[in-house]
Design a protein around this motif. Structure first.
Motif, PDB file in Angstrom:
ATOM      1  N   TYR A  83      -3.670   3.778  -2.491  1.00  0.00           N
ATOM      2  CA  TYR A  83      -4.066   2.801  -2.697  1.00  0.00           C
ATOM      3  C   TYR A  83      -6.119   2.380  -2.626  1.00  0.00           C
ATOM      4  O   TYR A  83      -6.789   1.462  -2.715  1.00  0.00           O
ATOM      5  CB  TYR A  83      -3.919   1.878  -0.918  1.00  0.00           C
ATOM      6  CG  TYR A  83      -2.668   2.198  -0.349  1.00  0.00           C
ATOM      7  CD1 TYR A  83      -1.781   1.108  -0.722  1.00  0.00           C
ATOM      8  CD2 TYR A  83      -2.151   2.987   0.780  1.00  0.00           C
ATOM      9  CE1 TYR A  83      -0.316   1.644  -1.229  1.00  0.00           C
ATOM     10  CE2 TYR A  83      -0.904   2.944   0.841  1.00  0.00           C
ATOM     11  CZ  TYR A  83       0.188   3.132   0.203  1.00  0.00           C
ATOM     12  OH  TYR A  83       1.478   3.047   1.039  1.00  0.00           O
ATOM     13  N   ASP A 121      -2.892  10.270   1.558  1.00  0.00           N
ATOM     14  CA  ASP A 121      -1.652   9.062   1.167  1.00  0.00           C
ATOM     15  C   ASP A 121      -3.010   7.836   0.629  1.00  0.00           C
ATOM     16  O   ASP A 121      -2.324   7.623  -0.199  1.00  0.00           O
ATOM     17  CB  ASP A 121      -0.054   8.702   1.207  1.00  0.00           C
ATOM     18  CG  ASP A 121       0.813  10.100   1.377  1.00  0.00           C
ATOM     19  OD1 ASP A 121       0.665  10.470   0.185  1.00  0.00           O
ATOM     20  OD2 ASP A 121       1.452   9.703   1.683  1.00  0.00           O
ATOM     21  N   LEU A 180      -2.127   8.463   7.273  1.00  0.00           N
ATOM     22  CA  LEU A 180      -1.627   8.426   5.998  1.00  0.00           C
ATOM     23  C   LEU A 180      -1.946   9.147   5.281  1.00  0.00           C
ATOM     24  O   LEU A 180      -1.405   9.813   4.354  1.00  0.00           O
ATOM     25  CB  LEU A 180      -1.690   6.808   5.210  1.00  0.00           C
ATOM     26  CG  LEU A 180      -1.265   6.021   5.832  1.00  0.00           C
ATOM     27  CD1 LEU A 180      -1.312   4.762   5.084  1.00  0.00           C
ATOM     28  CD2 LEU A 180       0.295   6.030   5.446  1.00  0.00           C
ATOM     29  N   VAL A 215      -3.896  -3.766   4.450  1.00  0.00           N
ATOM     30  CA  VAL A 215      -4.869  -2.955   3.078  1.00  0.00           C
ATOM     31  C   VAL A 215      -3.910  -3.265   2.011  1.00  0.00           C
ATOM     32  O   VAL A 215      -2.286  -3.625   1.961  1.00  0.00           O
ATOM     33  CB  VAL A 215      -4.061  -1.443   2.854  1.00  0.00           C
ATOM     34  CG1 VAL A 215      -4.178  -0.879   1.820  1.00  0.00           C
ATOM     35  CG2 VAL A 215      -4.624  -0.859   4.541  1.00  0.00           C
ATOM     36  N   VAL A 263       0.298  -4.164   1.608  1.00  0.00           N
ATOM     37  CA  VAL A 263       1.335  -2.840   1.047  1.00  0.00           C
ATOM     38  C   VAL A 263       1.278  -2.654   2.544  1.00  0.00           C
ATOM     39  O   VAL A 263       2.102  -1.774   2.426  1.00  0.00           O
ATOM     40  CB  VAL A 263       0.673  -1.701   0.278  1.00  0.00           C
ATOM     41  CG1 VAL A 263       0.718  -2.541  -0.969  1.00  0.00           C
ATOM     42  CG2 VAL A 263      -0.841  -1.802   0.536  1.00  0.00           C
ATOM     43  N   LYS A 264       0.719  -2.382   3.777  1.00  0.00           N
ATOM     44  CA  LYS A 264       0.291  -1.663   4.728  1.00  0.00           C
ATOM     45  C   LYS A 264      -0.191  -3.036   6.313  1.00  0.00           C
ATOM     46  O   LYS A 264      -1.525  -3.267   5.327  1.00  0.00           O
ATOM     47  CB  LYS A 264      -0.286  -0.018   4.978  1.00  0.00           C
ATOM     48  CG  LYS A 264       0.001   0.556   4.477  1.00  0.00           C
ATOM     49  CD  LYS A 264       1.617   1.210   4.317  1.00  0.00           C
ATOM     50  CE  LYS A 264       1.959   2.047   3.833  1.00  0.00           C
ATOM     51  NZ  LYS A 264       3.729   2.559   4.072  1.00  0.00           N
ATOM     52  N   ASP A 265       0.075  -3.231   7.382  1.00  0.00           N
ATOM     53  CA  ASP A 265      -0.532  -3.554   7.806  1.00  0.00           C
ATOM     54  C   ASP A 265      -0.495  -2.606   9.344  1.00  0.00           C
ATOM     55  O   ASP A 265       0.809  -2.439   9.902  1.00  0.00           O
ATOM     56  CB  ASP A 265      -0.006  -5.082   7.972  1.00  0.00           C
ATOM     57  CG  ASP A 265      -1.070  -5.465   9.290  1.00  0.00           C
ATOM     58  OD1 ASP A 265      -1.523  -5.367   9.973  1.00  0.00           O
ATOM     59  OD2 ASP A 265      -0.292  -6.847   9.188  1.00  0.00           O
ATOM     60  N   GLY A 266      -1.104  -2.379  10.238  1.00  0.00           N
ATOM     61  CA  GLY A 266      -1.097  -1.214  11.486  1.00  0.00           C
ATOM     62  C   GLY A 266      -2.164  -1.060  11.737  1.00  0.00           C
ATOM     63  O   GLY A 266      -3.540  -1.215  11.916  1.00  0.00           O
ATOM     64  N   ASP A 282      -2.121   4.765  13.005  1.00  0.00           N
ATOM     65  CA  ASP A 282      -1.417   5.299  11.604  1.00  0.00           C
ATOM     66  C   ASP A 282      -1.969   4.812  10.997  1.00  0.00           C
ATOM     67  O   ASP A 282      -1.527   5.287   9.668  1.00  0.00           O
ATOM     68  CB  ASP A 282      -0.123   3.189  12.244  1.00  0.00           C
ATOM     69  CG  ASP A 282       0.277   3.289  13.864  1.00  0.00           C
ATOM     70  OD1 ASP A 282       0.044   4.593  13.627  1.00  0.00           O
ATOM     71  OD2 ASP A 282       0.195   2.269  13.989  1.00  0.00           O
ATOM     72  N   ILE A 283      -2.842   3.548  10.416  1.00  0.00           N
ATOM     73  CA  ILE A 283      -3.374   3.884   8.744  1.00  0.00           C
ATOM     74  C   ILE A 283      -3.888   5.614   8.378  1.00  0.00           C
ATOM     75  O   ILE A 283      -4.089   5.932   7.621  1.00  0.00           O
ATOM     76  CB  ILE A 283      -4.121   2.769   8.260  1.00  0.00           C
ATOM     77  CG1 ILE A 283      -3.678   1.276   8.536  1.00  0.00           C
ATOM     78  CG2 ILE A 283      -4.882   2.778   7.234  1.00  0.00           C
ATOM     79  CD1 ILE A 283      -2.894   1.189   8.403  1.00  0.00           C
TER      80      ILE A 283
END
Length: 277
Positions: A236, A232, A229, A211, A218-221, A225-226
Motif C-alpha cells: 500500500y 505487507d 501486516l 488505509v 483497502v484496510k480499516d482496523g 492489526d494494521i
C-alpha cells in the motif's frame, strides 16, 4: 457509539483525469474518535479531506456530518463543524501578531470583540502559547507555529479537527509534542480527530487506521492489526513501523511476544529481559 461523519458510496474524478481519485468509499467515523487515514501520495487522502470539508463536490455518494447530509444549502453550516490544520502553518498565517492570527476565523464569523478576545485567550492557553500572543508568527519555531495554527482552529470551536500532514515538517521531538497535544485536546474538548498522513509512525495515538489505495479503502482496523501486516504494508506504499522491523529481527533470539509491540512496549520487554540476565 455515535457517528459524527458518515460517508456512503462516495466517488470523485478530477476533471482532467480518467481514473477516480475517490472510488466508492463508504466510511463511518465516530464522535471523539481518532482516525488516521494513511496511504502513499496519490492514494486519495487529500481529496477525501476536501470532500469532507466541502471544498469540492462529489460526483456521487453522500457525506453526512453530525447527522446532516451535506448539500449546497447547508455546506457553510456544516463547514463550521470542521477545522483543518495544514502541513505548513505559514500558509495559515494572515495576522501581524499571534493574537491577530488566532482571531482571524472568529472575525470572519462576525463574533463580537469582547467574546473574541476571550475565545482567543482561551485557545492560546490550551496550546500553552499565551506568552507569545503579541509576537510576530514568523518569529516562532516550527513547533510553536503549529501550536498557533492549532489555536486558530480551536478558537472556532469545531467538532472535528482534520490534521492534513500537519506534523510532516517538524523534527521528531516537535512531531511528538504536537501529537501528544492533540491527544490531550481531543480528550479535554471531546473532539473527533482525523489525521491524514503517509507516515505510519504518526498513527500510534490513533484508535483506528484506514488505509487508502487508488482512492479506495483497502484496510480499516485497530492500529495493532494494521501494524501486524508487517512488510505487507509495502503493498500500500507504506513503510513498516521501525519497532516492527526491529521486533522481527530480535524475536527469535530473544523470545519476544507475538504480535505488534510499540516502541515503549519493546523497551519494557528488553528491560525485563535485561533484568533477568
Amino acid at each position: 457509539m455515535e457517528k459524527i461523519i458518515s460517508i456512503k458510496n462516495l466517488n470523485y474524478i478530477y476533471p482532467d483525469s480518467k481514473q477516480p481519485a475517490i472510488n466508492d468509499v463508504t466510511l463511518d467515523i465516530f464522535k471523539n474518535e481518532w482516525v488516521s487515514i494513511v496511504g502513499k501520495n496519490g492514494s486519495g487522502k487529500s481529496t477525501l479531506t476536501k470532500l469532507i470539508d466541502g471544498l469540492i463536490e462529489a460526483n456521487s455518494g453522500t457525506i453526512a456530518i453530525d447527522g446532516q447530509i451535506i448539500d449546497e444549502d447547508n455546506i457553510w453550516e456544516a463547514r463550521k463543524k470542521v477545522g483543518i490544520i495544514f502541513q505548513n502553518p505559514d500558509h495559515q498565517f494572515v495576522g501581524a501578531t499571534v493574537e491577530d492570527d488566532v482571531a482571524f476565523g472568529l472575525e470572519n464569523q462576525g463574533m463580537p470583540r469582547d467574546r473574541m478576545v476571550e475565545e482567543v485567550d482561551n485557545a492560546l492557553r490550551l496550546v500553552k502559547m499565551s506568552d507569545f500572543k503579541n509576537r510576530d508568527p514568523q518569529s516562532l519555531s516550527g513547533g510553536q507555529k503549529q501550536r498557533v495554527a492549532i489555536a486558530g482552529v480551536l478558537a472556532t470551536r469545531p467538532q472535528i479537527v482534520i490534521m492534513d500532514e500537519s506534523t510532516s515538517m517538524l523534527d521528531p521531538d516537535g512531531r511528538k509534542t504536537v501529537l501528544n497535544l492533540i491527544q490531550q485536546l481531543r480528550q479535554q474538548q471531546d473532539l473527533t480527530i482525523i489525521s491524514i498522513t503517509h507516515d505510519i509512525e504518526e498513527t500510534q495515538l490513533s484508535q483506528r487506521i484506514v488505509v487508502l489505495k487508488n482512492g479506495a479503502v483497502v484496510k480499516d482496523g485497530k492500529p495493532a492489526d494494521i501494524y501486524n501486516l508487517g512488510s505487507d504494508l509495502e503493498k500500500y506504499g507504506l513503510e513498516e513501523p521501525f519497532s516492527s522491523q526491529l521486533v522481527s529481527t530480535l524475536r527469535d533470539d530473544l523470545k519476544l511476544p507475538e504480535g505488534y509491540l510499540s516502541e515503549e512496549e519493546l523497551k519494557r520487554q528488553l528491560w525485563k529481559l535485561h533484568s533477568n540476565m
